[in-house]
Design a protein around this motif. Structure first.
Motif, PDB file in Angstrom:
ATOM      1  N   ARG A 294     -66.444-117.290  11.525  1.00 59.16           N
ATOM      2  CA  ARG A 294     -65.439-118.361  10.734  1.00 59.16           C
ATOM      3  C   ARG A 294     -64.119-117.668  11.143  1.00 59.16           C
ATOM      4  O   ARG A 294     -63.521-117.130  10.482  1.00 59.16           O
ATOM      5  CB  ARG A 294     -65.397-119.059   9.364  1.00 59.16           C
ATOM      6  CG  ARG A 294     -66.730-119.637   8.803  1.00 59.16           C
ATOM      7  CD  ARG A 294     -66.490-121.260   9.820  1.00 59.16           C
ATOM      8  NE  ARG A 294     -67.842-121.664   9.910  1.00 59.16           N
ATOM      9  CZ  ARG A 294     -68.732-122.038  10.809  1.00 59.16           C
ATOM     10  NH1 ARG A 294     -68.472-121.376  11.478  1.00 59.16           N
ATOM     11  NH2 ARG A 294     -69.548-122.497  10.416  1.00 59.16           N
ATOM     12  N   PRO A 303     -57.678-121.393   8.843  1.00 59.12           N
ATOM     13  CA  PRO A 303     -58.871-121.478  10.017  1.00 59.12           C
ATOM     14  C   PRO A 303     -58.605-121.992  11.192  1.00 59.12           C
ATOM     15  O   PRO A 303     -57.991-122.688  11.316  1.00 59.12           O
ATOM     16  CB  PRO A 303     -59.694-122.069   9.324  1.00 59.12           C
ATOM     17  CG  PRO A 303     -59.051-123.115   7.940  1.00 59.12           C
ATOM     18  CD  PRO A 303     -57.559-122.108   8.115  1.00 59.12           C
ATOM     19  N   GLU A 306     -64.381-124.512  14.476  1.00 61.16           N
ATOM     20  CA  GLU A 306     -65.711-123.726  14.799  1.00 61.16           C
ATOM     21  C   GLU A 306     -65.343-123.103  15.974  1.00 61.16           C
ATOM     22  O   GLU A 306     -64.538-124.148  17.171  1.00 61.16           O
ATOM     23  CB  GLU A 306     -66.857-125.196  15.051  1.00 61.16           C
ATOM     24  CG  GLU A 306     -68.227-125.088  15.665  1.00 61.16           C
ATOM     25  CD  GLU A 306     -69.271-125.060  15.756  1.00 61.16           C
ATOM     26  OE1 GLU A 306     -70.170-125.257  14.426  1.00 61.16           O
ATOM     27  OE2 GLU A 306     -68.500-126.908  16.339  1.00 61.16           O
TER      28      GLU A 306
END
Length: 347
Positions: A294, A303, A306
């Motif tokens: 991650r 983040p 993916e």
């Protein structure tokens, strides 16, 4: 009359010897041209003659360094190494003056300079020893008072020789340092500056080397999925970090096998000496490891979402060209993309 026959016999024998020597040179030049797939035109022949006529010389060593690993010379290389290719179809001179050609040409000049310096040092050392021996003999046989002026001159000359040797020693060290930097430049020319991985040229050279050894070869083409979204959403600096992270995972999981950045977000893995299934296992481990991670922005801990890659893997036929193998692996990669990405296709 007998003397005339003997002279004629010697002349014939000498002519035969010269003929055999010439044929040997022709054979070496022919082998050189065939090994590099160069046509027997005057330019290539003249360059080949310069190489084979002095196999230990700086030009031959530069050619050996440039063709290490099975790489063949091109017209551009010959131009860079001092060949006259004005009558031959070549790439523009600007291309010939870049990168590899300049490194090889400079390396040839450095090695020639080192040979010259080495010869000068040997000569000055011999001269100095002779002077010292002569001075000692004069002291013993004649006496210092009667030859004091000669000895003074001899001492002065010895000092000059020693100074010259010191200067040559410095020059030799500088030449060695320059040669080391040139070797580093040659390595950098085969390495991707962003990821530190080998580049496309290094891949092609390694492939040719394995083909020459008869090693079984498998080639994988890997591409980061939706990489444009990373660049557009987070900027190219973040995209560069993702490229390096994926390259590091591939290199770690593929062990001793060559992982190269081929261009953009594309990587190529060259598996040598192992079956296709073993290469598949390594690639699959890398793919799963990347998919599980991650990734986050180091600045904000935000983040990235993916990050995955797709790949195509194929085995090369005996003696098959690297371009043909790449096209087949690339086709399998596109099949993996079409099948939903984040997967590996074998063929």
């Amino acid at each position: 009359m007998m003397g005339g026959k003997v002279a004629l016999a010697f002349e014939v024998e000498a002519t035969v010897d010269r003929g055999e020597a010439s044929r040997a040179v022709f054979d070496r030049i022919r082998d050189f041209l065939e090994a590099n797939r160069l046509g027997p035109d005057p330019v290539n022949y003249a360059f080949g003659y310069r190489v084979v006529s002095d196999p230990a010389g700086p030009l031959a060593r530069a050619v050996a360094a440039l063709t290490d690993g099975g790489v063949r010379l091109t017209k551009r290389d010959i131009l860079a190494l001092g060949g006259d290719v004005s009558n031959a179809p070549i790439e523009p001179p600007a291309a010939a003056a870049s990168g590899e050609g300049l490194v090889a040409q400079t390396q040839m000049q450095v090695e020639g300079f080192q040979d010259l310096v080495r010869a000068m040092r040997n000569e000055t050392a011999d001269f100095g020893r002779d002077l010292a021996a002569t001075a000692d003999a004069m002291r013993v046989s004649t006496g210092i008072d009667s030859v004091s002026e000669v000895l003074r001159m001899t001492g002065a000359m010895l000092n000059r020789v020693q100074n010259a040797e010191s200067q040559l020693e410095v020059a030799t060290r500088e030449a060695s340092d320059l040669r080391a930097k040139l070797e580093e430049a040659r390595d950098n020319a085969r390495r991707d500056p962003l990821t530190g991985l080998p580049n496309r040229r290094a891949l092609e050279e390694a492939y040719a080397d394995h083909v020459a050894k008869g090693s079984p070869i498998c080639v994988a083409v890997c591409d980061i999925d939706h990489f444009k979204l990373v660049n557009d959403g987070f900027g190219h600096a973040v995209g560069d970090r993702v490229l390096k992270a994926i390259g590091d995972v591939l290199a770690e999981q593929c062990g001793e096998h060559l992982v190269a950045r081929y261009g953009g977000e594309e990587f190529v893995v060259l598996f040598a000496g192992i079956p296709l299934a073993a290469g598949q296992d390594m690639l699959e481990s890398a793919r799963q490891l990347v998919a599980k991670k991650r990734y986050r922005l180091r600045e904000s801990d935000e983040p990235l979402g993916e990050v995955t890659f797709s790949a195509g893997l194929t085995a090369a036929s005996s003696g098959e060209d690297v371009g043909d193998v790449f096209v087949r692996a690339d086709g399998l990669l596109y099949a993996a993309k079409a099948d939903g990405r984040n997967c590996l296709k074998i063929g």
